[in-house]
Write a protein that holds these residues in place. Structure first.
Motif, PDB file in Angstrom:
ATOM      1  N   THR A 192       0.852  -1.180   0.000  1.00 31.18           N
ATOM      2  CA  THR A 192       0.000   0.000   0.000  1.00 31.18           C
ATOM      3  C   THR A 192       0.890   1.233   0.000  1.00 31.18           C
ATOM      4  OG1 THR A 192      -0.093   0.172   2.415  1.00 31.18           O
ATOM      5  CG2 THR A 192      -1.737  -1.250   1.366  1.00 31.18           C
ATOM      6  N   SER A 244       8.924   0.755   1.354  1.00 32.65           N
ATOM      7  CA  SER A 244       9.759   0.005   2.310  1.00 32.65           C
ATOM      8  C   SER A 244      10.469  -1.167   1.681  1.00 32.65           C
ATOM      9  CB  SER A 244       8.912  -0.489   3.473  1.00 32.65           C
ATOM     10  OG  SER A 244       7.890  -1.351   3.051  1.00 32.65           O
ATOM     11  N   SER A 265      -1.905  -0.405   5.347  1.00 36.17           N
ATOM     12  CA  SER A 265      -1.460  -1.790   5.442  1.00 36.17           C
ATOM     13  C   SER A 265      -1.914  -2.406   6.763  1.00 36.17           C
ATOM     14  CB  SER A 265       0.066  -1.828   5.332  1.00 36.17           C
ATOM     15  OG  SER A 265       0.551  -3.117   5.520  1.00 36.17           O
ATOM     16  N   ALA A 266      -1.717  -1.686   7.848  1.00 36.22           N
ATOM     17  CA  ALA A 266      -2.126  -2.175   9.172  1.00 36.22           C
ATOM     18  C   ALA A 266      -3.643  -2.350   9.253  1.00 36.22           C
ATOM     19  CB  ALA A 266      -1.636  -1.226  10.256  1.00 36.22           C
ATOM     20  N   THR A 271       0.633   3.599   2.441  1.00 36.77           N
ATOM     21  CA  THR A 271       0.913   4.009   3.817  1.00 36.77           C
ATOM     22  C   THR A 271       0.914   2.810   4.752  1.00 36.77           C
ATOM     23  OG1 THR A 271      -1.405   4.361   4.447  1.00 36.77           O
ATOM     24  CG2 THR A 271      -0.247   6.234   3.420  1.00 36.77           C
ATOM     25  N   ASN A 272       1.691   2.913   5.818  1.00 38.48           N
ATOM     26  CA  ASN A 272       1.694   1.870   6.841  1.00 38.48           C
ATOM     27  C   ASN A 272       0.323   1.760   7.506  1.00 38.48           C
ATOM     28  OD1 ASN A 272       4.386   0.920   6.657  1.00 38.48           O
ATOM     29  ND2 ASN A 272       5.086   2.771   7.682  1.00 38.48           N
ATOM     30  N   LYS A 273      -0.361   2.885   7.642  1.00 37.65           N
ATOM     31  CA  LYS A 273      -1.686   2.890   8.255  1.00 37.65           C
ATOM     32  C   LYS A 273      -2.654   2.027   7.446  1.00 37.65           C
ATOM     33  CE  LYS A 273      -5.453   5.922   9.696  1.00 37.65           C
ATOM     34  NZ  LYS A 273      -5.965   7.282   9.730  1.00 37.65           N
ATOM     35  N   GLY A 286       3.239  -4.156   3.733  1.00 39.33           N
ATOM     36  CA  GLY A 286       4.016  -2.937   3.936  1.00 39.33           C
ATOM     37  C   GLY A 286       3.701  -1.923   2.855  1.00 39.33           C
ATOM     38  N   THR A 287       4.617  -0.989   2.682  1.00 42.34           N
ATOM     39  CA  THR A 287       4.415   0.067   1.703  1.00 42.34           C
ATOM     40  C   THR A 287       5.307  -0.140   0.482  1.00 42.34           C
ATOM     41  OG1 THR A 287       6.120   1.536   2.562  1.00 42.34           O
ATOM     42  CG2 THR A 287       3.927   1.705   3.575  1.00 42.34           C
TER      43      THR A 287
END
Length: 88
Positions: A56, A88, A62-63, A58-60, A84-85
């Motif tokens: 994705t 990364s 993905s989480a 953003t990490n947000k 992850g992004t």
């Protein structure tokens, strides 16, 4: 993720034939639900979780997707999904 909660286009994306898939849509169109549905479909179809790569912006995001999957699958499964992004 119950596939029955998806609209026709989301359902078709979530159950597309195996291979790489890219979901591009504007805000509020259900991308997250579609991708969560796709991963759920893959897992229920026998795809090992460690063979799934979720990228994705953003990490947000993905989480959030992994969190939603946690409603339907045990943490021992969701933790094996590589998420992850793009950065990364």
């Amino acid at each position: 993720m119950p596939l029955s909660s998806l609209n026709r286009e989301q359902y078709l994306s979530a159950t597309a034939p195996l291979g790489n898939n890219l979901i591009i849509a504007s805000a509020g169109t259900g991308k997250t639900s579609t991708i969560v549905g796709r991963i759920g479909h893959l897992l229920k179809s026998g795809t090992p979780p460690n063979a799934i790569l979720l990228l994705t912006f953003t990490n947000k995001a993905s989480a959030e997707m992994i969190s939603r999957l946690g409603r339907y699958f045990d943490a021992s499964i969701t933790q094996k999904i590589e998420a992850g992004t793009f950065h990364s």
